[in-house]
Design an enzyme around this catalytic site. Structure first.
Site, PDB file in Angstrom:
ATOM      1  N   THR A  83       2.087  -8.920  12.414  1.00 18.81           N
ATOM      2  CA  THR A  83       2.247  -7.708  11.904  1.00 18.81           C
ATOM      3  C   THR A  83       1.416  -7.388  10.648  1.00 18.81           C
ATOM      4  OG1 THR A  83       3.752  -6.030  10.879  1.00 18.81           O
ATOM      5  CG2 THR A  83       4.045  -8.167   9.952  1.00 18.81           C
ATOM      6  N   THR A 115       0.841  -1.229   0.004  1.00 19.08           N
ATOM      7  CA  THR A 115      -0.088  -0.048  -0.002  1.00 19.08           C
ATOM      8  C   THR A 115       0.750   1.072  -0.015  1.00 19.08           C
ATOM      9  OG1 THR A 115      -0.335  -0.073   2.200  1.00 19.08           O
ATOM     10  CG2 THR A 115      -1.958  -1.025   0.990  1.00 19.08           C
ATOM     11  N   GLU A 121       6.492   4.883   7.327  1.00 19.85           N
ATOM     12  CA  GLU A 121       6.003   6.180   6.665  1.00 19.85           C
ATOM     13  C   GLU A 121       6.555   7.349   7.161  1.00 19.85           C
ATOM     14  OE1 GLU A 121       1.343   4.678   5.648  1.00 19.85           O
ATOM     15  OE2 GLU A 121       1.842   6.144   7.538  1.00 19.85           O
ATOM     16  N   LYS A 180       4.408  -6.810   3.682  1.00 21.11           N
ATOM     17  CA  LYS A 180       3.901  -5.567   3.469  1.00 21.11           C
ATOM     18  C   LYS A 180       3.584  -4.612   4.836  1.00 21.11           C
ATOM     19  CE  LYS A 180       0.601  -3.477   3.218  1.00 21.11           C
ATOM     20  NZ  LYS A 180      -0.470  -2.684   3.998  1.00 21.11           N
ATOM     21  N   SER A 225      -6.079   6.176   3.898  1.00 20.40           N
ATOM     22  CA  SER A 225      -5.466   4.691   3.821  1.00 20.40           C
ATOM     23  C   SER A 225      -6.433   3.782   5.063  1.00 20.40           C
ATOM     24  CB  SER A 225      -4.162   4.548   4.283  1.00 20.40           C
ATOM     25  OG  SER A 225      -3.843   5.100   5.609  1.00 20.40           O
ATOM     26  N   ASN A 261      -0.229  10.637   5.876  1.00 16.48           N
ATOM     27  CA  ASN A 261      -1.381  10.583   6.471  1.00 16.48           C
ATOM     28  C   ASN A 261      -2.450  11.646   6.796  1.00 16.48           C
ATOM     29  OD1 ASN A 261      -0.912   7.543   7.189  1.00 16.48           O
ATOM     30  ND2 ASN A 261       0.917   8.580   8.112  1.00 16.48           N
TER      31      ASN A 261
END
Lengths: 391, 391
Positions: B176, B139, B263, B165, B391, B386
């Protein structure tokens, strides 16, 4: 209560960084402090003194620019030197001098710079200087935070006034950053302490800016008894309830001001969780949403991203059932029965998120307990302040 | 194990967004999943199937772009439709089809778009397509994460290969984001499950990007038994230990790759806490430091602000004594005995913080227990991703 503020050059050159409050003989003092396992020397000193049933003259000395936290035996020596000299200067017992320090952690406090200005501070004491005292204890705060209330105790007006500082490292646990409240009511120390603990649990302990808990959190409440109103003998008496209402107003107002001035904040968010299995579960779920970086960045981006609220409730550890969860933005029902509501229009949610004051409600649908907490958004401003500023 | 990836246009137009893995008959499958109370329909479906002692042919189907989480009864219907059609297409039992979905929460999954491509996916299955499968489940990841190991079981080489991922909403709790590991070892399901749980607890459960725990976290381990090596009958046998070493290597490597791709991350940080009263306390203190926004922004700003580490240890709830705490940046002793070390030079700390890979060590000085966790810094990049990306 008389106040004074002065500049000592501890960290800032061009502003006041120390405040002194003088409390008349007869004043009772209550306090709650951080539960951090690494709390500062000043906090430990206040905690050791606060329980004593002494109502002689008292003083509170606070500096900004240096937290005097994690400074080993030197930190304690600073507290002893300061309280010793304040006691001498004001002619009160050292056991009645309370200090606090806020600012950078781990650097020695140049307490001599403060001691050199004690006579000037003493000479400057005045009943009208509360505002400059509130300014002197600011760090990353962008404005001074104050609040007042007046209540009637047996026909006598009683005043309650307080100020607070705090902007980052805000996730109070028993207290918040620094908060001082004064009243001319007459209240014995045990009753005063009980009132403060009760009030803090639904005000200052229900806010979070960034989930980080300070080593110096301190909230103190001093009652001088000079109003002429009769003594308040218990929290459950009519006079106790009247005073409690005023005290709650002042502490909630200060708590909200701290959140509104949260580092980098552009939104003020009230989070209400209802339908929880217990009070603790309601608070846990609300704090999990309030502290979630993904929820807080969505709010910053004005994105009605309720999926992130579901995520934050799910990870909180509170008992929850996905298919009984409901979520509202203000009065807009967003999600119910485990999915988006059929009436919900994304455009309505997006329009709501443009407001600067937001109300987010979550009903867990499995019990009768609830909690309300307050938080702000997580923005580029927070990163800028904390990646560049050594606080 | 054969893989295929394809684009179905669920959210992205110009990339693969669905991957299929086909597992030969005889394969045992183990899995660990998020402990979130709001976990997704796919997670619940996998959990209900994983404990069955069935070793027929099996398949794993994963899509990105939509998490199919908090989608009520429609979400479950999507999982049933997908597993039903995959079972038909591959001629295996529906109880052996495992799915996962990752992406936006709360929007219905257009499973028909995936079903229309199942025949193409089946036709494309090949042993050489693991890399494209790893890419199809990304993603906000900026690169695909894969890792391999080879160990010797009774003289036979056994391969272990996996991919994962994950970039945001990373604070795994039992697992995770999405992680799939395959081996040609022969391992009965209970032993395989025990190995996976043990390994995850010291690898994937020890990383955090942003303290947010996904509703879809899934880690699965499949053992095909095709290597020719003898069956591994227990984790404590020589063969079990050899396999465990390889599995730990693969999962730790994948965990580190997830953190490195956190991120907005610019730093990779290993946090070691020692001298704790218990393993749980060590992990709690380490995670508190790893999740502290103030620690993470200081790291982003390359500021050796060890006072914030003291703060984060203090708030963690782990037993700690301020005056026994020691802190190191790499090999540089920064603080000891409750204060900055006399040998510490701020310039040395500042120089160390310029590195992209950092080691921060904390010794609590009160016990013999320790923990290691991994995290990244908190930057403007995280806010940008974000506050703007749904997302």
């Amino acid at each position: 209560v008389r106040f004074a503020a002065i500049g000592t050059g501890l960290k800032y050159d061009d502003r006041h960084d120390v405040m002194l409050a003088e409390l008349v003989p007869g004043t009772t003092v209550a306090g709650v402090f951080t539960k951090s396992a690494t709390r500062s020397a000043a906090v430990l000193d206040c905690q050791s003194k606060i329980a004593a049933d002494d109502d002689g003259g008292a003083a509170i000395l606070v500096n900004s620019g240096n937290a005097n936290a994690f400074t080993g035996s030197y930190g304690l020596a600073s507290v002893i030197a300061l309280t010793d000299r304040v006691a001498d200067t004001l002619k009160i017992a050292q056991s009645r001098v309370f200090t606090a320090s806020t600012g950078v952690i781990g650097e020695p406090l140049a307490h001599d710079k403060i001691i050199r200005k004690l006579n000037d501070l003493n000479a400057a004491l005045s009943a009208g200087s509360a505002q400059s005292a509130a300014c002197a204890i600011m760090t990353t705060d962008t404005y001074a935070k104050g609040s007042t209330a007046e209540v009637s105790i047996g026909g006598h007006p009683v005043k309650i006034a307080g100020f607070a500082k705090g902007s980052g490292m805000i996730a109070p646990d028993m207290a918040t950053m620094l908060c001082y409240v004064f009243t001319d009511a007459a209240i014995p120390r045990p009753v005063l302490q009980e009132m403060l603990v009760h009030t803090v649990n639904t005000t200052l302990n229900c806010i979070t800016v960034d989930s980080d808990t300070s080593t110096s959190d301190t909230t103190m409440l001093a009652a001088t008894g000079t109003s002429g109103a009769g003594q308040i003998t218990g929290i459950d008496t009519p006079a106790g309830q009247a005073f409690y209402t005023g005290l709650h107003h002042v502490l909630l107002d200060l708590a909200h001001q701290v959140v509104r001035d949260g580092e980098g904040a552009t939104k003020f968010v009230e989070l209400r969780v209802s339908g929880a299995h217990s009070d603790a579960d309601a608070h846990r779920a609300a704090m999990s949403v309030a502290n979630s970086p993904l929820v807080k960045t969505a709010i910053a981006g004005q994105d009605p991203n309720w999926g992130r609220i579901v995520m934050a409730v799910g990870k909180s550890g509170a008992r929850a059932d996905r298919d009984r969860l409901s979520i509202w933005f203000g009065d807009i029902l967003v999600a119910e029965n485990g999915w988006v509501s059929p009436e919900y229009a994304e455009s309505a949610g997006a329009a709501y998120m443009q407001q600067s004051d937001l109300l987010i409600r979550v009903d867990l649908g499995i019990g009768a307990h609830s909690a309300t907490v307050w938080t702000c958004d997580l923005t580029h401003g927070y990163i800028t302040i904390n990646a560049d500023y050594r606080s």
